[in-house]
Design a protein around this motif. Structure first.
Motif, PDB file in Angstrom:
ATOM      1  N   ALA A 266     108.129 -71.102  60.431  1.00 29.45           N
ATOM      2  CA  ALA A 266     108.815 -71.112  59.596  1.00 29.45           C
ATOM      3  C   ALA A 266     109.840 -72.151  59.956  1.00 29.45           C
ATOM      4  O   ALA A 266     110.414 -72.940  58.824  1.00 29.45           O
ATOM      5  N   VAL A 267     110.300 -72.418  61.027  1.00 32.90           N
ATOM      6  CA  VAL A 267     111.239 -73.479  61.207  1.00 32.90           C
ATOM      7  C   VAL A 267     110.621 -74.650  61.060  1.00 32.90           C
ATOM      8  O   VAL A 267     111.377 -75.655  60.684  1.00 32.90           O
ATOM      9  N   MET A 268     109.490 -74.993  61.526  1.00 33.28           N
ATOM     10  CA  MET A 268     108.781 -76.303  61.340  1.00 33.28           C
ATOM     11  C   MET A 268     108.559 -76.540  59.913  1.00 33.28           C
ATOM     12  O   MET A 268     108.617 -77.676  59.315  1.00 33.28           O
ATOM     13  N   LYS A 269     108.696 -75.497  58.980  1.00 31.67           N
ATOM     14  CA  LYS A 269     108.253 -75.760  57.547  1.00 31.67           C
ATOM     15  C   LYS A 269     109.544 -76.045  56.730  1.00 31.67           C
ATOM     16  O   LYS A 269     109.640 -76.586  55.839  1.00 31.67           O
ATOM     17  N   ASN A 270     110.746 -75.487  57.464  1.00 35.08           N
ATOM     18  CA  ASN A 270     112.004 -75.481  56.740  1.00 35.08           C
ATOM     19  C   ASN A 270     112.959 -75.838  57.683  1.00 35.08           C
ATOM     20  O   ASN A 270     114.014 -75.068  57.832  1.00 35.08           O
TER      21      ASN A 270
ATOM     22  N   VAL B  14     103.900 -68.415  55.221  1.00 36.66           N
ATOM     23  CA  VAL B  14     105.309 -68.898  55.230  1.00 36.66           C
ATOM     24  C   VAL B  14     105.538 -69.890  54.303  1.00 36.66           C
ATOM     25  O   VAL B  14     104.847 -70.787  53.774  1.00 36.66           O
ATOM     26  N   ARG B  15     106.807 -69.545  53.622  1.00 36.04           N
ATOM     27  CA  ARG B  15     106.995 -70.474  52.221  1.00 36.04           C
ATOM     28  C   ARG B  15     108.304 -71.357  52.697  1.00 36.04           C
ATOM     29  O   ARG B  15     108.809 -71.479  53.548  1.00 36.04           O
ATOM     30  N   LYS B  16     108.169 -72.366  51.540  1.00 38.65           N
ATOM     31  CA  LYS B  16     109.280 -73.313  51.643  1.00 38.65           C
ATOM     32  C   LYS B  16     110.560 -72.749  50.919  1.00 38.65           C
ATOM     33  O   LYS B  16     110.257 -72.266  49.569  1.00 38.65           O
ATOM     34  N   ILE B  17     111.549 -72.721  51.665  1.00 41.48           N
ATOM     35  CA  ILE B  17     112.787 -72.289  50.967  1.00 41.48           C
ATOM     36  C   ILE B  17     113.634 -73.457  51.073  1.00 41.48           C
ATOM     37  O   ILE B  17     113.724 -74.467  51.471  1.00 41.48           O
ATOM     38  N   GLY B  18     115.056 -73.130  50.122  1.00 42.77           N
ATOM     39  CA  GLY B  18     116.025 -74.117  49.922  1.00 42.77           C
ATOM     40  C   GLY B  18     117.353 -73.648  50.373  1.00 42.77           C
ATOM     41  O   GLY B  18     117.577 -72.266  50.747  1.00 42.77           O
ATOM     42  N   LEU B  19     118.235 -74.388  50.218  1.00 44.99           N
ATOM     43  CA  LEU B  19     119.699 -73.962  50.794  1.00 44.99           C
ATOM     44  C   LEU B  19     120.350 -72.863  49.910  1.00 44.99           C
ATOM     45  O   LEU B  19     121.037 -72.037  50.380  1.00 44.99           O
ATOM     46  N   SER B  20     119.935 -72.968  48.711  1.00 46.77           N
ATOM     47  CA  SER B  20     120.298 -71.717  47.777  1.00 46.77           C
ATOM     48  C   SER B  20     119.841 -70.398  48.083  1.00 46.77           C
ATOM     49  O   SER B  20     120.383 -69.289  47.744  1.00 46.77           O
ATOM     50  N   ASP B  21     118.472 -70.371  48.803  1.00 49.95           N
ATOM     51  CA  ASP B  21     117.833 -69.163  49.412  1.00 49.95           C
ATOM     52  C   ASP B  21     119.056 -68.652  50.654  1.00 49.95           C
ATOM     53  O   ASP B  21     118.932 -67.241  50.485  1.00 49.95           O
ATOM     54  N   LEU B  22     119.567 -69.465  50.967  1.00 46.03           N
ATOM     55  CA  LEU B  22     120.559 -69.131  52.222  1.00 46.03           C
ATOM     56  C   LEU B  22     121.687 -68.261  51.530  1.00 46.03           C
ATOM     57  O   LEU B  22     122.112 -66.943  51.842  1.00 46.03           O
ATOM     58  N   GLY B  23     122.309 -68.754  50.596  1.00 42.26           N
ATOM     59  CA  GLY B  23     123.290 -68.132  49.804  1.00 42.26           C
ATOM     60  C   GLY B  23     122.866 -66.862  49.274  1.00 42.26           C
ATOM     61  O   GLY B  23     123.747 -65.839  49.142  1.00 42.26           O
ATOM     62  N   ASP B  24     121.727 -66.909  48.657  1.00 41.73           N
ATOM     63  CA  ASP B  24     121.191 -65.759  47.774  1.00 41.73           C
ATOM     64  C   ASP B  24     121.103 -64.424  49.058  1.00 41.73           C
ATOM     65  O   ASP B  24     121.432 -63.461  48.677  1.00 41.73           O
TER      66      ASP B  24
END
Length: 298
Positions: free
Chosen positions: A215-219, A21-31
């Motif tokens: 995934a939820v716990m990491k992000n 599982v990766r760490k993602i940011g809000l910009s990834d949601l837009g992408d």
């Protein structure tokens, strides 16, 4: 002298180390939303056919089962699509997957999910989400009856007046939204990447759920933002009369696949799949078999 043996790092909840599982940011949601919109534009006709049936079926079934006006349940039904949406969009994940790999992606290719080795696990988790949806509708109906009694609203203006201008209505909004939020959190936590993972990596339902929880716990903030985006788009798509869901549901379905791609690292040693032979030309003599082209593929 005591020998200390290095112990392998334990995965949270016992999840296989293969699912990183990766760490993602809000910009990834837009992408992810942008890529979902591109998939929808590339193959829009099937998306409407596959997704518009869910609100229609939901409305008809509940009208038949409950036997009275659905007006008090319109909002719970719309909100409830967040619970079954991850399973309902299964065919869309397959189409996004095929398009990502540069393969042909047409309506009938969504049926390939029936042949995936993990379809039993997918069906099991999907059944659980439908049960959660049914429980939510039952609870929402009970909250309404406890607040306003058995008498249905006479009309839409009457229902709006009751809910928006009376203390009972305000109580209904607060309690209903609070309970609905709990249902949505449960569904989001166990399914944010579960179905794409089972489809793509043939994971078991347990491993898929555990990976979603990781995934939820990491992000936590990013996944919470994703849940809010989904809820807002579903509410907007439900107005008027659920028509907008014909666009919102497929876009969110495709976007969920791309979100999965961002959250879970791809398999470093993917299995080699045999390329499917081209279908070739179709002739009038092929009718009606040509209506079901997936049946001709090996």
């Amino acid at each position: 002298m005591t020998t200390v043996f290095a112990r392998p790092k334990l995965q949270l909840f016992g999840v296989s180390a293969a699912f990183v599982v990766r760490k993602i940011g809000l910009s990834d949601l837009g992408d992810a939303l942008r890529l979902g919109w591109e998939d929808f534009n590339a193959i829009p006709t099937h998306a409407v056919v596959l997704c518009v049936i869910y609100p229609i079926i939901g409305l008809v079934l509940f009208r038949l089962v409950l036997g009275y006006s659905l007006l008090p349940l319109l909002f719970p039904l719309a909100a409830g699509f967040t619970l079954i949406g991850p399973f309902a969009a299964l065919g869309l994940y397959e189409l996004s997957r095929r398009r990502e790999r540069g393969e042909e992606a047409a309506a009938w290719h969504a049926m390939h999910v029936l042949n995936t080795p993990s379809f039993g696990a997918i069906l099991g988790l999907g059944t659980f989400l439908f049960a959660l949806f049914a429980i939510w509708i039952t609870v929402a109906d009970a909250i309404y009856i406890a607040t306003f009694g058995q008498a249905p609203a006479a009309s839409i203006p009457d229902f709006a007046r009751r809910v928006l201008t009376t203390p009972e209505g305000w109580s209904l909004i607060i309690i209903g939204c609070g309970v609905g939020f709990l249902f949505a959190v449960v569904a989001l936590c166990i399914s944010v990447v579960s179905f794409p993972l089972m489809l793509d990596r043939h994971a078991t339902a347990i491993d898929a759920i555990r990976t979603s929880l990781r995934a939820v716990m990491k992000n936590p903030i990013t996944i919470a933002a994703w849940g809010l985006i989904v809820a807002v788009l579903l509410v907007v798509g439900s107005l008027p009369f659920f028509v907008g869901l014909a666009v919102v549901l497929p876009v969110l379905g495709h976007a969920t696949w791309h979100l999965y791609r961002k959250v879970v690292e791809p398999d470093p040693n993917p299995p080699q799949e045999q390329p499917r032979p081209p279908i070739g030309h179709r002739y009038a003599a092929d009718f009606p078999a040509s209506l079901f082209p997936w049946s001709r593929e090996s």
